[in-house]
Enzyme design. Structure first.
Site, mmCIF file in Angstrom:
data_model
loop_
_atom_site.group_PDB
_atom_site.id
_atom_site.type_symbol
_atom_site.label_atom_id
_atom_site.label_comp_id
_atom_site.label_asym_id
_atom_site.label_seq_id
_atom_site.Cartn_x
_atom_site.Cartn_y
_atom_site.Cartn_z
ATOM 1 N N GLU A 105 0.799 -1.231 0.000
ATOM 2 C CA GLU A 105 0.000 0.000 0.000
ATOM 3 C C GLU A 105 0.830 1.278 0.000
ATOM 4 O OE1 GLU A 105 -2.691 -0.413 3.276
ATOM 5 O OE2 GLU A 105 -3.864 -1.953 2.276
ATOM 6 N N HIS A 110 9.208 -1.479 3.130
ATOM 7 C CA HIS A 110 9.046 -1.586 4.569
ATOM 8 C C HIS A 110 8.835 -3.038 4.947
ATOM 9 C CE1 HIS A 110 5.058 -0.859 2.827
ATOM 10 N NE2 HIS A 110 4.519 -1.455 3.874
#
Length: 125
Positions: A105, A110
């Protein structure tokens, strides 16, 4: 909405803003390669995000373009965060979503670090 990891890096993404200090975060680790902070919508008792300081869209982008030093530093940062939070024993889970099918998203690499509880099977059966 999941993103396309082949798009160029967007320096207005939320993690870029966190790196620049424009958006606050509850940081738990920081070094020259990475920062780590608590997820604002935790999915486990411990849910920490670890991000590289470099501008990489995804794991694919990072593994193709980052220097060996950046890669080593980032991987060590993830391990340091797990050890500092006493997750090595009894265990933890790492997750990196890549692209639309992976559910990514935010267009900045990450790693989700989950722990502090039994996490069950990785994919529901």
């Amino acid at each position: 909405m999941p993103i396309d990891p082949t798009l160029p890096y967007d320096d207005q993404n939320i993690f870029a803003k966190i790196l620049r200090g424009e958006i606050p975060s509850k940081r738990v680790y920081e070094d020259e390669w990475a920062i780590a902070f608590h997820d604002i919508n935790p999915q486990a008792e411990i849910h920490i995000l670890v991000i590289p300081r470099g501008s990489y869209v995804s794991w694919d982008d990072f593994s193709a373009k980052a220097s060996d030093e950046e890669i080593g530093g980032f991987i060590r940062a993830v391990g340091n965060v797990a050890r500092e939070h006493d997750l090595v024993q009894p265990g933890y889970r790492l997750l990196a979503n890549v692209g639309r099918h992976g559910g990514q998203e935010v267009p900045h690499l990450h790693i989700h670090l989950f722990g502090g509880q039994f996490l069950g099977p990785m994919i529901a059966r």
